[in-house]
Design a protein around this motif. Structure first.
Motif, short mmCIF file in Angstrom:
data_model
loop_
_atom_site.label_atom_id
_atom_site.label_comp_id
_atom_site.label_asym_id
_atom_site.label_seq_id
_atom_site.Cartn_x
_atom_site.Cartn_y
_atom_site.Cartn_z
N GLY A 67 72.67 30.90 26.68
CA GLY A 67 72.13 29.59 26.30
C GLY A 67 70.63 29.61 26.03
O GLY A 67 69.94 30.59 26.29
N LEU A 68 70.15 28.49 25.50
CA LEU A 68 68.71 28.34 25.28
C LEU A 68 67.96 28.52 26.59
O LEU A 68 66.87 29.09 26.62
CB LEU A 68 68.43 26.95 24.68
N SER B 240 76.67 32.94 21.86
CA SER B 240 75.34 32.57 22.34
C SER B 240 74.61 31.72 21.30
O SER B 240 74.91 31.76 20.11
CB SER B 240 74.51 33.83 22.63
N THR B 241 73.62 30.96 21.78
CA THR B 241 72.78 30.18 20.87
C THR B 241 71.93 31.13 20.04
O THR B 241 71.72 32.29 20.39
CB THR B 241 71.85 29.25 21.66
N ALA B 242 71.42 30.61 18.93
CA ALA B 242 70.58 31.43 18.04
C ALA B 242 69.34 31.93 18.76
O ALA B 242 68.88 33.06 18.54
CB ALA B 242 70.18 30.62 16.81
N SER B 243 68.77 31.12 19.65
CA SER B 243 67.57 31.53 20.36
C SER B 243 67.84 32.69 21.31
O SER B 243 67.05 33.63 21.41
CB SER B 243 67.00 30.34 21.15
N SER B 244 68.97 32.67 21.99
CA SER B 244 69.32 33.76 22.90
C SER B 244 69.63 35.03 22.12
O SER B 244 69.21 36.13 22.50
CB SER B 244 70.54 33.38 23.75
N THR B 245 70.34 34.89 21.02
CA THR B 245 70.65 36.05 20.18
C THR B 245 69.39 36.69 19.65
O THR B 245 69.28 37.92 19.55
CB THR B 245 71.56 35.62 19.01
N GLU C 132 64.47 25.38 16.69
CA GLU C 132 65.33 24.73 15.72
C GLU C 132 66.48 23.96 16.38
O GLU C 132 67.22 23.27 15.69
CB GLU C 132 65.91 25.77 14.75
N LEU C 133 66.63 24.08 17.71
CA LEU C 133 67.72 23.37 18.38
C LEU C 133 67.56 21.86 18.28
O LEU C 133 68.48 21.17 17.85
CB LEU C 133 67.81 23.81 19.84
#
Length: 755
Positions: free
Chosen positions: A624-625, A643-648, A224-225
Motif C-alpha cells: 500500500g501507499l 500493490s499501489t503504483a507508489s509501492s511498486t 497521484e493517488l
C-alpha cells in the motif's frame, strides 16, 4: 550553533550522467562555506543538504554547482522522471547505433592492417585503410563519446574525476596518437581502440539507464493517488471545480460517494465511511461525521460530506509520506560509499602509472612516438570497458529472465543484499491477507439457511459501492445474482450505519450494524466478535448476521514456514489494530512471530531503519501507499501483486504474478544475479591487475591492448549470458512453473505458481 540557524532541504539534481557526476556535485556542495553536510544519490537523482543559515544562503551554495553544469532544485512533483529517462534512452540509443555502425567499418579496416603482412599491401593502400579507419572513427569520438567528455570535464573541474575521465582519456589518447601517426605518413594506427572503448561503454550505460528508468518516479506515483481537482462550495452555495493545488486553507470542498479526498481537512457536514487502507493499512472502515479529521487519498464510501480544508497542497499527509520516501531513496549504503571512495583514487592512480611509463620510456632512450605509444597502451588496457558493462549485462540477462517469470528487479543494491537478508518485516493488509473483506461465518435464526441470508443481504446491498456490499455480492453464484437483479424495489443508505430496502411487493429488508437494526425496531441477537459484523432483518425480524474479515493470502503461511526453515526471521509491521493482526496470525496457523501494530507510514520506515543498525540487512514486504517509505528504507523491499503504483515504484522487487508466497523465488533469483555480478567484477579486476604490469613493462602495444580489452568484455558478456540462456540451478522457470531449491519440500507440499 542554535537549532533555528540550521536548515536542511531535499533537492532534485538534474543533469547527472553517472556516479562520478554525483561525486562531483557532492564534493562541490561540501566545499561551500556554511555547509554542514551534503549527500548526493545518483540512483534517485537527489541530494540532502544541511547548512548554517547565519553563514550562507541556499542560492549561494547552489551557485557553483550550476556553473559546473548541474541544476539543483527543491524536490517536488514538477520533474517528470519517466519522460526524463525516456529522453536519455533515446539519445543514448542513437549514439550507440551510430557508434556500432561506424565501429564495424573501423574494425574491418584495422584488422585488415593487423592481419595482412606488410608485403601483401602496398604502402599507399595500407595508408588508405588507416585513413578510412580514422574517418569512420572521428564521428564516434566527436559525437558518440560527447557525454563521456562532458562528464569528464565537469568532474575534473570539481576535482573528482571518475570513470568517465578514464574513458575519455583512453579514447582520446589512442585517437590522438593515431592522428599523429597519420600526419607522419604511417599506417600504424589504433582507431579501433577508441571506437571499441566508446561503443562498449555506451552499450553498458544504455543497459544501466534502462534498469534505472524502470523505477523512474516513485514520488510521482505517491502523489497521484489523491485527485488533482476539488469541488469547492462557496458561501452562497454555488460550486466550482478547481485544481486542488489552488485550494486555500478554510475553503469548503464537497466529497461525493466513491470519490477520493484531494486534501486534508475536517468534516463540517454529512456522515460517511472512509476506506483508509492505502494510507494507514487499517482494514476496518472508519465512520466519520462532523468535526472528524479526514486525509487526502482516503476513499469515500456511501455518504456525501463537506470538508473544510486544513492542510493545503504540499502540506498533506500524503506529501509528508512522499517526502519521507525521497529521504529514504537518497540514502547511501556502506558498499556504495566504499565503491565511491575507491573510484576516487582509481583515476589518479591509472594516470600516474601511464605518466610513469612515459617517463621510463624516455629515460630508456625511446623516441617520443614509442614513449607515447607505451603510455597509451596503459590507458587503453586499463580503460574500464569490462568494468562498465559488468553490472549492466548481468542485470539485463538475469533480471530479464526473472521478469519473464513474473519477478521484476529494480535495484542493484537490493540484489547485492539478497544473500545477507535474514530479517523481514511484513505488512499485513494486502500482503499477508487479500486486502479486502471476505465472508468467514454466519449466525442464523431457525428456519433460514446461509444462502437465504446472503440473498436477503445482497438484495439490500445491490448497487452499493461499499466494500462489504461488494463482498456480499461476490459470495453469490451467477444464478443467485440474476435472481437478486430481477427483484424490484429501491434502497436508501444511512451513511455509517446500514441500508434499508423496500420491495415493490412490500418486503422490507435492513442490513447494517447492530445499533442501526435495533433503532429500526428489530430484536437483534448480539454476539461478541472481533470481526466486522453485518446484521440482516426481514420485515422487522432479525434473521441472522454475517462476519467479514480480511483473509490470509493463499500459500502465504506455507511460504513463511519454508523461509523460516531456511533461517529467515519475520515480524509483522502494520497500521492495523493489534487484535486484528493477532487474528490474522491465528488464521494462518503461525506462532512465535512478533507483531508491531498501529504503526504510521513514517513509523514503519523508521522501524526498518532502526533494525538496520549494526550493518544488518533487512527486508520489507508491502503493497500500500502506507508501505512506500518502509519499502524505500529496506535493503530488500518487495511489492506484491496488486500493490499501489507508489509501492511498486519504490520497491526493489515487484512480484508481478504472485504474492508473499513467492519471496523465496525472488531471493533465489536475486542471489544468482548478484553472484554473476560479483564474478563479472572479479574478472574485470583480475584482467586489469594482470594487464597493467604487462602494459607498463612495454610488452603490450595499443593494438594488443585493444584486443585484450575486447576479450575481457567478451568474457563478461558470455558469463552474463548464462543467466539468460543457461541452466539456473537454484531457480528455473519452465512452462510457467517456478521451482525452488531453497525449500526442498516444496514439490511434496504441492506449492507451485503458474504464470
Amino acid at each position: 550553533m542554535e537549532a533555528d540557524q540550521v536548515a536542511n532541504i531535499l533537492l532534485d539534481v538534474q543533469g547527472m550522467w553517472c556516479t562520478s557526476c554525483a561525486n562531483a556535485v557532492e564534493r562541490v556542495l561540501n566545499r561551500q562555506p556554511g555547509v554542514l553536510g551534503a549527500k548526493v544519490s545518483f540512483p534517485s537523482e537527489s541530494a540532502t543538504l544541511e547548512w548554517d543559515c547565519s553563514v550562507t544562503s541556499l542560492a549561494t551554495i547552489l551557485g557553483p554547482v550550476k556553473k559546473l553544469g548541474y541544476e539543483c532544485v527543491p524536490e517536488g512533483p514538477s520533474q517528470d522522471r519517466a519522460a526524463h529517462f525516456a529522453r536519455l534512452r533515446r539519445d543514448l540509443s542513437l549514439r550507440l547505433v551510430v557508434a556500432a555502425f561506424l565501429s564495424m567499418w573501423v574494425m574491418t579496416a584495422q584488422w585488415t592492417l593487423y592481419l595482412e603482412p606488410d608485403e601483401g599491401l602496398t604502402t599507399s593502400v595500407r595508408f588508405g585503410f588507416a585513413l578510412f579507419a580514422g574517418l569512420m572513427c572521428a564521428p564516434v569520438v566527436g559525437y558518440c563519446a560527447a557525454p563521456f567528455f562532458r562528464a569528464a570535464l565537469r568532474t575534473l573541474r570539481a576535482g573528482a574525476p571518475g570513470m568517465d575521465f578514464l574513458v575519455s582519456l583512453g579514447a582520446s589518447a589512442s585517437f590522438a596518437l593515431s592522428l599523429w601517426r597519420l600526419s607522419e605518413g604511417s599506417s600504424s594506427v589504433y582507431f579501433d581502440s577508441s571506437a571499441m572503448i566508446v561503443t562498449f561503454l555506451l552499450a553498458g550505460r544504455l543497459l544501466e539507464m534502462s534498469v534505472r528508468g524502470a523505477s523512474s518516479d516513485a514520488v510521482k506515483s505517491l502523489l497521484e493517488l489523491p485527485p488533482e481537482t476539488a469541488q469547492i462550495v462557496t458561501e452562497n452555495g454555488t460550486e466550482a471545480t478547481v485544481l486542488a493545488k489552488r485550494v486555500t486553507r478554510d475553503d469548503v470542498i464537497r466529497i461525493r460517494p466513491g470519490e477520493r479526498l484531494p486534501l486534508d481537512g475536517v468534516v463540517i457536514a454529512g456522515t460517511s465511511s472512509l476506506d483508509r487502507s492505502l494510507l494507514t493499512g487499517e482494514t476496518e472502515f472508519r465512520t466519520v461525521g462532523v468535526d472528524d479529521s479526514v486525509e487526502a487519498g482516503a476513499l469515500n464510501g456511501e455518504g456525501e460530506i463537506l470538508v473544510r480544508v486544513v492542510k493545503v497542497w504540499g502540506e498533506r499527509r500524503v506529501d509528508l509520506i512522499a517526502r519521507t520516501v525521497r529521504l529514504m531513496l537518497s540514502r547511501k549504503t556502506a558498499s556504495q560509499a566504499l565503491a565511491e571512495r575507491l573510484a576516487r583514487y582509481l583515476t589518479p592512480t591509472i594516470c600516474a602509472i601511464a605518466l610513469l611509463a612515459l617517463a621510463i620510456a624516455r629515460v630508456r632512450g625511446d623516441p617520443w612516438g614509442a614513449s607515447v605509444e607505451h603510455a597509451v597502451s596503459v590507458l587503453v588496457v586499463t580503460c574500464p570497458c569490462a568494468l562498465g558493462i559488468a553490472v549492466p549485462l548481468a542485470l539485463n540477462a538475469g533480471v530479464g529472465r526473472a521478469a519473464r517469470c513474473g519477478i521484476l528487479f529494480r535495484d542493484v543494491e537490493a540484489l547485492e543484499s539478497a544473500g545477507r537478508i535474514r530479517s523481514f518485516f511484513l505488512d499485513k493488509t494486502g500482503t499477508l491477507t487479500e486486502g479486502k473483506p471476505a465472508l468467514i461465518g454466519a449466525r442464523l435464526v431457525e428456519g433460514f439457511s446461509e444462502r437465504e441470508l446472503l440473498l436477503n443481504a445482497a438484495l439490500a446491498e445491490r448497487g452499493s459501492e461499499h466494500p462489504l456490499a461488494k463482498a456480499i455480492i461476490e459470495s453469490l453464484t451467477p444464478s443467485e445474482r440474476a435472481t437478486v437483479e430481477q427483484q424490484k424495489g429501491y434502497a436508501r443508505a444511512v451513511p455509517g450505519a446500514g441500508i434499508v430496502w423496500h420491495g415493490d411487493d412490500g418486503t422490507h429488508i435492513l442490513a447494517g450494524t447492530e445499533k442501526f437494526l435495533s433503532e429500526c425496531g428489530a430484536d437483534v441477537l448480539v454476539d461478541a466478535s472481533r470481526h466486522t459484523v453485518v446484521h440482516v432483518a426481514r420485515n422487522g425480524r432479525w434473521i441472522g448476521s454475517m462476519e467479514f474479515a480480511d483473509t490470509p493470502r493463499s500459500g502465504a503461511a506455507e511460504a513463511l514456514k519454508r523461509l523460516t526453515r531456511s533461517g529467515v526471521e519475520f515480524a509483522i509491521l502494520t497500521g492495523d489494530k493489534l487484535e486484528v493482526a493477532q487474528d490474522t496470525v491465528r488464521m494462518m496457523g503461525l506462532s512465535d512471530i512478533a507483531i508491531y501494530a498501529g504503526r504510521s507510514p513514517e513509523e514503519k520506515a523508521y522501524q526498518v531503519v532502526a533494525a538496520q543498525s549494526g550493518n544488518r540487512k533487512v527486508g520489507f514486504v508491502g503493497d500500500g501507499l502506507n508501505d512506500s517509505a518502509a519499502l524505500a528504507a529496506a535493503d530488500f523491499g518487495v511489492a506484491v501483486r496488486g500493490s499501489t503504483a507508489s509501492s511498486t515504484a519504490v520497491a526493489a522487487v515487484v512480484l508481478v504474478d504472485g504474492g508473499i508466497e513467492r519471496i523465496d523465488f525472488a531471493l533465489n533469483s536475486a542471489r544468482r544475479v548478484a553472484g554473476a555480478i560479483r564474478q563479472n567484477l572479479a574478472a574485470a579486476v583480475v584482467y586489469n591487475l594482470l594487464a597493467i604490469p604487462l602494459a607498463f613493462s612495454g610488452w603490450i602495444s595499443p593494438a594488443l591492448a585493444a584486443a585484450l580489452m575486447v576479450a575481457s568484455s567478451l568474457s563478461v558478456t558470455l558469463n552474463s549470458s548464462r543467466l539468460a540462456f543457461g541452466k539456473t540451478g537454484s531457480l528455473h522457470c519452465t512452462k510457467g512453473i517456478f521451482r525452488s531449491k531453497l525449500a526442498p519440500q516444496s514439490d511434496r507440499l504441492g506449492i507451485q505458481s503458474t504464470i
